[in-house]
Scaffold this active site. Structure first.
Site, PDB file in Angstrom:
ATOM      1  CG  ASP A  58      40.112  39.812  41.199  1.00 37.76           C
ATOM      2  OD1 ASP A  58      39.542  39.017  40.417  1.00 37.76           O
ATOM      3  OD2 ASP A  58      39.528  40.781  41.719  1.00 37.76           O
ATOM      4  CD  GLU A  93      34.055  40.114  39.665  1.00 31.61           C
ATOM      5  OE1 GLU A  93      33.037  40.775  39.381  1.00 31.61           O
ATOM      6  OE2 GLU A  93      34.277  39.733  40.832  1.00 31.61           O
TER       7      GLU A  93
HETATM    8 ZN   LIG Z   1      33.471  38.010  44.605  1.00 30.62          ZN
HETATM    9 ZN   LIG Z   2      33.678  36.155  42.096  1.00 28.74          ZN
END
Ligand SMILES: [Zn+2]
Ligand SMILES: [Zn+2]
Length: 387
Positions: A80, A137
């Protein structure tokens, strides 16, 4: 052993993938196109099994070795991007305003794809390698969701490894430590319910701004007077929202922020103390208060034995002088922590050279790191799976 020849040969191709992903950043779980690109590449490499939709949009590829065995190790990348507008001016810069790969997850995904290609070509190991591509994440806990979806059990993953680029660390270098390497990132929101009124008649009010200000000050006592100075804690108030006029004391105020810690004992102490301070101050001044304390990403904890393997492989590739095996822990968070809570493993930093910092709109992943990252992944897999 320096970087692998084949990894160096893959450099241009993997750089192409990296820039393709960089141009098309996607946020949190909405990484459908990136996940489809990953799955398509894995298919092209002849990976034995490709599972999509794990942790909503995560992808896992299984590569079986030539040798026998049921052991599997997991190598993990994140996919991401961040809600920032890129200012690099690079020809392959983000095509979408307000989204960019400012944390280098484009590079992580491309390097792990490069390793998957290599491992699918050579298969010089026993058992299998699981290449794990996770969404979300940067908030959302995609790693947590993949673990909850039963990824470890389904593919028999016994050890798991992660890697993140580090601006400022020279290209070709690695950094790691045993034990906590990144912090738990808890979040709190405090709503103070006072009693508003005329600013010239404060004695008739319960002033949520005056009470909230004391809370902001007193929360610093957690770090300065509650936690052992040799252990780490950060309490940062990052929002204080109240009021609307010069001559009105408002009814409410809202304070929010984050608590960062490196072990569970301090984490629990900080949460307990925060609640005591806030409840105590509210009671002292006659306000009502509501506290929401969210335990977000846990501590990223590197297991000793597996960190030893990571240090050995990084040293083989980069030379021992280029591996910092005892870097200071960082107070940022990382949701690879959930995978490390599920299975033993290690999280390593790879040098990104002299670039802008992570989460900066001028940041760009350094493609010179690619062959080093692929070599690390490949050698780690081959060493851990006994070829
Ligand atoms: Zn980051
Ligand atoms: Zn990262």
């Amino acid at each position: 052993m320096p970087i692998l020849n084949r990894a160096a040969e893959l450099q241009d191709e993997v750089t192409g993938w990296r820039r393709h992903i960089h141009e098309r950043p996607e946020l949190l779980f909405a990484v459908e196109n990136t996940a489809a690109f990953v799955a398509e590449k894995l298919k092209e490499f002849g990976v034995d099994e490709i599972a999509t939709g794990i942790g909503r949009t995560g992808v896992v590829g299984i590569i079986r070795g030539k040798g026998p065995g049921t052991r599997a190790i997991g190598l993990r990348a994140d996919m991401d991007a961040l809600p920032l507008t890129e200012i690099t001016g690079k020809p392959y810069a983000s095509k979408t305003a307000g989204k960019m790969h400012a944390c280098g997850h484009d590079g992580h995904t491309a390097m792990l794809l490069g390793a998957a290609k290599y491992l699918a070509e050579t298969r010089n190991f026993n058992g299998s390698v699981a290449v794990i591509f996770q969404p979300a994440e940067e908030g959302g806990g995609g790693g947590n969701l993949m673990v909850k979806d039963g990824m470890m059990e389904r593919f028999g993953i016994e050890e798991v490894y992660g890697m993140h680029n580090m601006p400022g660390l020279p290209i070709g270098q690695f950094a790691i430590r045993k034990g906590p390497i990144m912090a738990a990132t808890d979040e709190f929101t405090i709503t103070i319910k006072g009693r508003g009124g005329h600013a010239a008649q404060p004695h008739r009010t319960i002033d949520p701004i005056a009470i909230g200000s004391q809370m902001v000050g007193n929360l610093q006592m957690i770090a300065s007077r509650n936690v052992d100075p040799l252990r780490s804690v950060v309490v940062s108030v990052t929002k204080f929202i109240a009021g609307f006029a010069h001559n009105v004391i408002p009814n409410d105020a809202m304070i929010a922020g984050t608590v960062r810690t490196l072990d569970d004992e301090v984490r629990t102490l900080a949460e307990t103390k925060l609640k005591q301070i806030v409840n105590g101050l509210a009671a002292a001044h006659g306000a009502e208060v509501d506290i929401v304390f969210n335990r977000n990403y846990p501590v990223t904890f590197n297991h000793a034995t597996e960190t030893g393997h990571a240090i050995q492989i990084a040293s083989d590739i980069a030379g021992a002088a280029n591996v910092n095996a005892d870097i200071d822990p960082m107070m940022g968070g990382e949701d690879f922590s959930y995978m490390l809570n599920a299975r033993p493993g290690a999280f390593i930093f790879i040098g990104n050279g002299d670039t802008a910092g992570l989460h900066n709109p001028a940041y760009d992943f350094n493609d010179e790191a690619i062959s080093h990252g692929i070599s690390y992944w490949v050698r780690l897999a081959e060493q851990r799976l006994g070829s």
